[in-house]
Design an enzyme around this catalytic site. Structure first.
Site, PDB file in Angstrom:
ATOM      1  N   SER A 129       0.805  -1.211   0.000  1.00 49.48           N
ATOM      2  CA  SER A 129       0.000   0.000   0.000  1.00 49.48           C
ATOM      3  C   SER A 129       0.843   1.269   0.000  1.00 49.48           C
ATOM      4  O   SER A 129       1.969   1.286   0.498  1.00 49.48           O
ATOM      5  CB  SER A 129      -0.920   0.012   1.231  1.00 49.48           C
ATOM      6  OG  SER A 129      -0.165  -0.070   2.416  1.00 49.48           O
ATOM      7  N   GLN A 139       1.689   4.394   1.756  1.00 48.19           N
ATOM      8  CA  GLN A 139       1.584   4.555   3.202  1.00 48.19           C
ATOM      9  C   GLN A 139       2.639   5.520   3.715  1.00 48.19           C
ATOM     10  O   GLN A 139       3.545   5.928   2.997  1.00 48.19           O
ATOM     11  CB  GLN A 139       1.772   3.199   3.880  1.00 48.19           C
ATOM     12  CG  GLN A 139       3.112   2.544   3.557  1.00 48.19           C
ATOM     13  CD  GLN A 139       3.219   1.131   4.127  1.00 48.19           C
ATOM     14  OE1 GLN A 139       3.853   0.943   5.163  1.00 48.19           O
ATOM     15  NE2 GLN A 139       2.611   0.151   3.450  1.00 48.19           N
ATOM     16  N   HIS A 149       4.408   6.575   7.948  1.00 48.16           N
ATOM     17  CA  HIS A 149       4.429   6.243   9.368  1.00 48.16           C
ATOM     18  C   HIS A 149       4.539   7.516  10.191  1.00 48.16           C
ATOM     19  O   HIS A 149       5.221   8.472   9.791  1.00 48.16           O
ATOM     20  CB  HIS A 149       5.600   5.310   9.673  1.00 48.16           C
ATOM     21  CG  HIS A 149       5.629   4.099   8.794  1.00 48.16           C
ATOM     22  ND1 HIS A 149       4.623   3.161   8.788  1.00 48.16           N
ATOM     23  CD2 HIS A 149       6.525   3.681   7.867  1.00 48.16           C
ATOM     24  CE1 HIS A 149       4.914   2.207   7.916  1.00 48.16           C
ATOM     25  NE2 HIS A 149       6.052   2.510   7.334  1.00 48.16           N
ATOM     26  N   LYS A 157       7.712   4.537  13.530  1.00 44.48           N
ATOM     27  CA  LYS A 157       8.133   3.370  12.760  1.00 44.48           C
ATOM     28  C   LYS A 157       8.989   3.785  11.559  1.00 44.48           C
ATOM     29  O   LYS A 157       8.645   3.504  10.411  1.00 44.48           O
ATOM     30  CB  LYS A 157       6.914   2.579  12.286  1.00 44.48           C
ATOM     31  CG  LYS A 157       7.249   1.198  11.725  1.00 44.48           C
ATOM     32  CD  LYS A 157       6.017   0.574  11.085  1.00 44.48           C
ATOM     33  CE  LYS A 157       6.359  -0.746  10.432  1.00 44.48           C
ATOM     34  NZ  LYS A 157       5.242  -1.291   9.628  1.00 44.48           N
ATOM     35  N   GLU A 178      11.857   3.208   8.915  1.00 41.07           N
ATOM     36  CA  GLU A 178      12.338   1.933   8.400  1.00 41.07           C
ATOM     37  C   GLU A 178      13.312   2.143   7.248  1.00 41.07           C
ATOM     38  O   GLU A 178      13.315   3.196   6.603  1.00 41.07           O
ATOM     39  CB  GLU A 178      11.177   1.029   7.983  1.00 41.07           C
ATOM     40  CG  GLU A 178      10.216   1.656   6.997  1.00 41.07           C
ATOM     41  CD  GLU A 178       8.920   0.863   6.842  1.00 41.07           C
ATOM     42  OE1 GLU A 178       8.596   0.041   7.723  1.00 41.07           O
ATOM     43  OE2 GLU A 178       8.216   1.081   5.838  1.00 41.07           O
ATOM     44  N   HIS A 200       5.436   6.298   0.775  1.00 45.55           N
ATOM     45  CA  HIS A 200       6.215   5.270   0.085  1.00 45.55           C
ATOM     46  C   HIS A 200       5.348   4.041  -0.187  1.00 45.55           C
ATOM     47  O   HIS A 200       4.276   3.870   0.399  1.00 45.55           O
ATOM     48  CB  HIS A 200       7.440   4.865   0.908  1.00 45.55           C
ATOM     49  CG  HIS A 200       7.117   4.275   2.248  1.00 45.55           C
ATOM     50  ND1 HIS A 200       6.879   5.051   3.361  1.00 45.55           N
ATOM     51  CD2 HIS A 200       6.983   2.986   2.669  1.00 45.55           C
ATOM     52  CE1 HIS A 200       6.629   4.289   4.392  1.00 45.55           C
ATOM     53  NE2 HIS A 200       6.678   3.009   4.005  1.00 45.55           N
ATOM     54  N   ARG A 255      -2.459   4.323   5.768  1.00 43.15           N
ATOM     55  CA  ARG A 255      -2.571   3.982   4.347  1.00 43.15           C
ATOM     56  C   ARG A 255      -3.597   4.858   3.642  1.00 43.15           C
ATOM     57  O   ARG A 255      -4.535   5.356   4.271  1.00 43.15           O
ATOM     58  CB  ARG A 255      -2.977   2.513   4.181  1.00 43.15           C
ATOM     59  CG  ARG A 255      -2.040   1.515   4.846  1.00 43.15           C
ATOM     60  CD  ARG A 255      -2.566   0.092   4.730  1.00 43.15           C
ATOM     61  NE  ARG A 255      -1.668  -0.877   5.335  1.00 43.15           N
ATOM     62  CZ  ARG A 255      -1.677  -1.217   6.607  1.00 43.15           C
ATOM     63  NH1 ARG A 255      -2.556  -0.654   7.434  1.00 43.15           N
ATOM     64  NH2 ARG A 255      -0.825  -2.107   7.069  1.00 43.15           N
ATOM     65  N   LYS A 288      -7.108  -2.654   2.877  1.00 46.56           N
ATOM     66  CA  LYS A 288      -7.159  -2.384   4.306  1.00 46.56           C
ATOM     67  C   LYS A 288      -7.707  -0.987   4.571  1.00 46.56           C
ATOM     68  O   LYS A 288      -7.973  -0.218   3.642  1.00 46.56           O
ATOM     69  CB  LYS A 288      -5.764  -2.538   4.920  1.00 46.56           C
ATOM     70  CG  LYS A 288      -5.210  -3.950   4.854  1.00 46.56           C
ATOM     71  CD  LYS A 288      -3.845  -4.039   5.520  1.00 46.56           C
ATOM     72  CE  LYS A 288      -3.298  -5.449   5.485  1.00 46.56           C
ATOM     73  NZ  LYS A 288      -1.961  -5.552   6.144  1.00 46.56           N
TER      74      LYS A 288
END
Length: 425
Positions: free
Chosen positions: A108, A110, A112, A135, A137, A277, A296, A302
């Site tokens: 997706s 999304q 954070h 989060k 990453e 991203h 998202r 979702k």
């Protein structure tokens, strides 16, 4: 709980999400099969992620080797917090989650939250945002890897708006005019405001408008390809892939806002807070703060939190080159050190003409995975050396040095830890 040495092997959880690669095409499946003779690969199943860490949704287990039941790594860490490094000791948990990903179908679109926003949304919607942590990453390519990352330069977005009628309609005329005007000036604030208005306009567009315009665009691009004409100005390969996987989804238009980033093995992206991203295809090493907070707005079945995502995003424009993360290289060791304290990743390459290597002592527990090569790991606390092969995963306690003996033509190791000072040697 039995007394363990400071270095020990791990058995790690495999997640079979639908977006993963199928069967033995998946690097996750290959690594798991190579490391565990009891692992079975079903050519009808997807193998998406290998989780290495203490996250409750897929905790690693310590291979006891004594015939007793395997031990939960998280439970061991809580009992031995003095062995994970001073920066993580107070929380009695690893601050990072280490993964291997094998992506066939796009994930997706999304972003954070940062820590402040994470705490706020966890308090307001704890059933959706299940922890108060951020989060950030990092993705490091193992094979050629493609993703969307960050907003394009505004002049590129303006070019797509001028060139692609369906994109203009999907965004909305009033927003298009603002962005085209802003693209002619040099004011970064105006650029961000115009980008936010346009992206928000797209994400809030009526579904029927998105479906109609996307259908028209797909038909047009398909006809151009049939006639053998150039479709690169439409980002046709990504557009057609995404529409095949998520027909009629608004995220298909997002490729004209976001950078399409192609990573060669060893290249990386750092996905800091508020950066939009999506992973599109390929295999990668991923490391992140130990959290599950994802917001998202496209390419997903979702929950979509469009209002929150559009409000929180960083609309700063960057080129593809600026989006790629620049690691620190020292000889055969490469350090991927982001500007967050939660994690760093070290890549150790033992050359084909060398039979030994060292994983230097650091003040952090770490988790290592062998991507290529065979050999053994030894340390002062190990009575017997650990046998290593492709896919082997092992834990190293803080302030423990490990020596590698390599029996193959070279070895490639990735190591995740807290973001500590790089060893001097």
């Amino acid at each position: 709980m039995e007394q363990l040495p400071k270095v020990f092997p791990l058995k790690c959880a495999v997640q079979k999400y639908l977006w993963g690669k199928v069967g033995i095409d998946s690097e996750v499946a290959k690594l798991s099969l190579s490391a565990d003779s009891t692992f079975e690969v079903d050519e009808n199943l997807t193998y998406a992620e290998l989780w290495m860490g203490t996250h409750p949704n897929g905790p690693s287990r310590i291979i006891s080797g004594s015939g007793d039941a395997d031990i939960d790594l998280g439970a061991w860490v809580k009992k031995n917090a003095d062995s994970i490094g001073k920066d993580m000791e107070k929380d009695k948990n690893l601050a990072f989650l280490f993964k291997v990903l094998s992506v066939k179908t796009a994930l997706s679109i999304q972003a954070h939250p940062d820590k402040v926003l994470a705490e706020k949304i966890h308090h307001e919607k704890p059933d959706i945002y299940k922890d108060p942590n951020h989060k950030p990453e990092m993705a490091i390519a193992l094979t050629p890897f493609k993703g969307l990352c960050g907003f394009r330069p505004i002049t590129e977005v303006a070019g797509f708006l001028k060139y692609i009628e369906e994109f203009r309609t999907a965004v909305g005329g009033q927003y298009v005019v603002k962005l085209l005007t802003a693209s002619k000036c040099m004011d970064p604030k105006m650029h961000r405001e115009a980008m936010k208005d346009c992206f928000t306009g797209l994400m809030n567009q009526k579904k029927e408008t998105i479906h109609t315009q996307l259908s028209s665009l797909i038909s047009h691009v398909a006809q151009l390809e049939k006639e053998g004409k150039d479709t690169s100005g439409y980002e046709a390969d990504v557009l057609l892939k995404l529409n095949k996987e998520f027909p009629g989804d608004v995220g298909c238009f997002a490729i004209y806002f976001l950078n399409i980033v192609n990573l060669k093995p060893g290249e990386a992206m750092f996905l800091r807070a508020s950066l939009p991203h999506a992973y599109l295809s390929g295999d990668c090493i991923e490391c992140m703060a130990c959290s599950d907070n994802t917001i998202r707005a496209g390419l997903t079945s979702k929950l979509r939190d469009v209002e929150l995502l559009c409000e929180m995003l960083d609309y700063t424009s960057n080129t593809v080159a600026q989006t790629k993360f620049r690691p620190i290289k020292r000889g055969d060791v490469t350090y991927y050190k982001p500007d967050v304290e939660d994690f760093m990743v070290t890549k150790v390459e033992v050359p084909a003409d060398c039979t030994s290597g060292v994983l230097h002592s650091i003040d952090s527990a770490s988790i290592c995975i062998i991507i290529e090569g065979d050999g053994q790991a030894s340390s002062s606390t190990l009575v017997n050396a650990l046998d290593l092969s492709k896919g082997s995963v092992f834990f190293i306690a803080a302030n423990e040095e490990v020596h590698l003996t390599v029996s193959s033509q070279g070895m490639l190791v990735f190591r995740a830890s807290y973001n500590v000072k790089i060893p001097s040697a």
